[in-house]
Write an enzyme that holds these catalytic residues in place. Structure first.
Site, PDB file in Angstrom:
ATOM      1  N   LYS A  34       0.851  -1.183   0.000  1.00 40.73           N
ATOM      2  CA  LYS A  34       0.000   0.000   0.000  1.00 40.73           C
ATOM      3  C   LYS A  34       0.893   1.242   0.000  1.00 40.73           C
ATOM      4  O   LYS A  34       1.502   1.581   1.005  1.00 40.73           O
ATOM      5  CB  LYS A  34      -0.905  -0.038   1.229  1.00 40.73           C
ATOM      6  CG  LYS A  34      -2.076   0.957   1.171  1.00 40.73           C
ATOM      7  CD  LYS A  34      -1.591   2.332   1.410  1.00 40.73           C
ATOM      8  CE  LYS A  34      -2.567   3.248   2.005  1.00 40.73           C
ATOM      9  NZ  LYS A  34      -2.088   4.634   2.135  1.00 40.73           N
TER      10      LYS A  34
ATOM     11  N   CYS B  82      13.306  10.557   7.672  1.00 36.55           N
ATOM     12  CA  CYS B  82      13.128  10.152   9.073  1.00 36.55           C
ATOM     13  C   CYS B  82      14.434  10.203   9.852  1.00 36.55           C
ATOM     14  O   CYS B  82      14.427  10.427  11.066  1.00 36.55           O
ATOM     15  CB  CYS B  82      12.533   8.751   9.135  1.00 36.55           C
ATOM     16  SG  CYS B  82      13.371   7.538   8.107  1.00 36.55           S
TER      17      CYS B  82
ATOM     18  N   GLU C  10       9.430  15.819  15.864  1.00 27.53           N
ATOM     19  CA  GLU C  10       9.877  15.659  14.481  1.00 27.53           C
ATOM     20  C   GLU C  10       9.115  16.639  13.588  1.00 27.53           C
ATOM     21  O   GLU C  10       7.893  16.578  13.486  1.00 27.53           O
ATOM     22  CB  GLU C  10       9.639  14.227  14.000  1.00 27.53           C
ATOM     23  CG  GLU C  10      10.178  13.977  12.604  1.00 27.53           C
ATOM     24  CD  GLU C  10       9.981  12.543  12.145  1.00 27.53           C
ATOM     25  OE1 GLU C  10      10.873  12.004  11.475  1.00 27.53           O
ATOM     26  OE2 GLU C  10       8.920  11.962  12.461  1.00 27.53           O
TER      27      GLU C  10
END
Length: 476
Positions: free
Chosen positions: A182, A290, A387
């Protein structure tokens, strides 16, 4: 005298984007069962690129059943035969690399230089690398007869759409699993182009199924009882929800989640080189990374010198059209992500940090944000703790190596870190004390198909890449 760069646009003509895309199930494209669709747009221009099918629960069930059926024959193939398909896919990725790079930059917003020179070579490298492992699994250190887990469900993010696909699909297929993948809602186009590459390579129907859709599609895939393994890359918040869904089931799980990496510069470092590393660490892919070096820790004695050089270097960064080969910083991936970046940078100013960004003209349409740094940051500031996932750098200082370690580890994340020093002993001393899965020395954001990647704490668990990336798809 200064010289301006003339535009150097990559041609869009090499990419033929269909007006609509179906789901890739059982080796062919088909509409969603309820005929639901959504639109994917270019973040640089806000133009609609294509209409894409939105998979529902019925489509998820069909894809999982197709993968389960294909698993019986795919897992029974000798590894050398599976390798042939992966080698073929790798070669086709190389042959179509220019087209795929343009498509990635259009749909994602990242500069074409990064899609062309970083993403696509790594995509091909991962398929080549795991193709080489497919007939050697009994020698990989996982026992004499390691077996695949079954049907894997992969859910990938929008920051490296095709590369994250390769990180999951290549080892899963090499080890004899089948997969339902996905892709992210905002960046589905290269995954669908990859489906056509699988058709061209003759990959048996059902071995890889690709379902486009929103978060509900991913949740249905993760929860489906026919899935034996879940591999997710994305936000920590969604990763926690997936872990709760999988808890108590038979499913194996790997999570690669958020980060707030410390980029540590000592006074004895090669400072000009370190500045280049800092820029690469936070402004690569608009900071949509990330493991981005979003917290800069500079030894106090050289902080002023580093900051002056860093501001001068940031002033040369070119922000604009992702398809221009001169562009350094492209478009933010979506309006939602731009709003998140703005919220956190405004919080940084409100909490007393000093904001600086170079003067540059931003395009009038699309989603854009200037490369930005904050000084006067404390460990209590939100911009030092949360973040941001954008081109924003928080600068802190330290005096001793021990203080650097304490500040670097003062985070719930643990994905990556970078160390700049001329002393190898100091680099090793730091690396042994930093709680991070990947630690770079005198470089940053360097990746290789042969090296494992992953984190600790709220950055997830499990490893992708290298020999370690095989084990998470094997029953050992």
């Amino acid at each position: 005298m200064t010289f301006d760069y003339a535009p150097a646009p990559e041609s869009r003509a090499i990419v033929d984007i269909p007006a609509s895309h179906g789901l890739f199930v059982d080796g062919r494209f088909r509409p969603a069962a309820d005929e639901a669709v959504f639109k994917t747009v270019s973040p640089a221009s806000e133009e609609v690129l294509s209409e894409v099918a939105n998979a529902g629960a019925e489509d998820v069930d069909a894809a999982v059943r197709s993968a389960r059926k294909a698993y019986e024959s795919w897992s029974a193939l000798p590894g050398s035969e599976r390798a042939k398909y992966l080698f073929r896919i790798a070669r086709l990725v190389q042959e179509r690399a220019r087209e795929l790079a343009v498509l990635e930059s259009l749909d994602n917003g990242k500069p074409i230089r990064e899609s062309r020179d970083a993403d696509l070579p790594l995509v091909a490298a991962h398929f080549f690398y795991y193709a080489g492992w497919a007939d050697k699994l009994e020698h990989a250190g996982f026992g004499p007869a390691p077996r695949p887990l079954g049907v894997a469900g992969g859910v990938i993010p929008w920051n490296f759409p095709l590369l994250m696909l390769a990180w999951k699909v290549a080892p899963a297929l090499a080890t004899g699993n089948t997969m339902v993948l996905k892709p992210a809602e905002t960046t589905p186009l290269t995954a669908l182009a990859f489906a056509r590459i699988c058709q061209q390579a003759g990959l048996p129907p059902g071995v890889l199924n690709i379902l486009t859709g929103d978060g509900a599609t991913g949740a249905a895939l993760v929860a489906h009882p026919g899935i034996d393994k879940v591999a997710f890359t994305g936000s920590t918040e969604v990763g926690k929800a997936i872990a709760r869904t999988v808890a108590g089931t038979h499913k194996r799980l790997t999570l690669e989640l958020g980060g707030k990496a410390a980029h540590i510069v000592f006074e004895d470092a090669a400072l000009d080189q370190a500045v280049e590393g800092i820029v690469q660490g936070i402004f690569f892919n608009q900071g949509h990374v990330c493991c981005a070096g979003s917290r800069l820790l500079v030894q106090e004695s050289v902080a002023d010198e580093v900051l002056a050089a860093l501001k001068a270097r940031m002033s040369t960064l070119r922000v604009g059209d992702p398809l221009d080969k001169n562009t350094d910083v492209g478009a933010i991936n979506s309006a939602e992500q731009l709003a998140r970046i703005r919220e956190l940078t405004e919080a940084g100013e409100a909490e007393g940090a000093e904001r600086w960004a170079p003067e540059c003209e931003l395009p009038s349409t699309g989603y854009w944000f200037r490369p930005t740094l904050f000084t006067g940051v404390t460990q209590a500031h939100r911009i030092a703790r949360e973040e941001i996932f954008g081109p924003v750098l928080s600068v802190l200082t330290f005096r001793t190596p021990q203080e650097a370690v304490e500040k670097a580890n003062n985070t719930p994340y643990g994905l990556s870190a970078g160390i700049w020093t001329e002393k190898g002993s100091r680099s090793l001393w730091m690396a042994n004390r930093l709680r991070a899965g990947v630690i770079w020395s005198n470089t940053f954001n360097k990746f290789d198909a042969t090296s494992p990647f992953g984190g600790y704490q709220e950055s997830g668990y499990g490893r992708e890449g290298g020999r370690h990336g095989l084990g998470v798809y094997l029953d050992v």
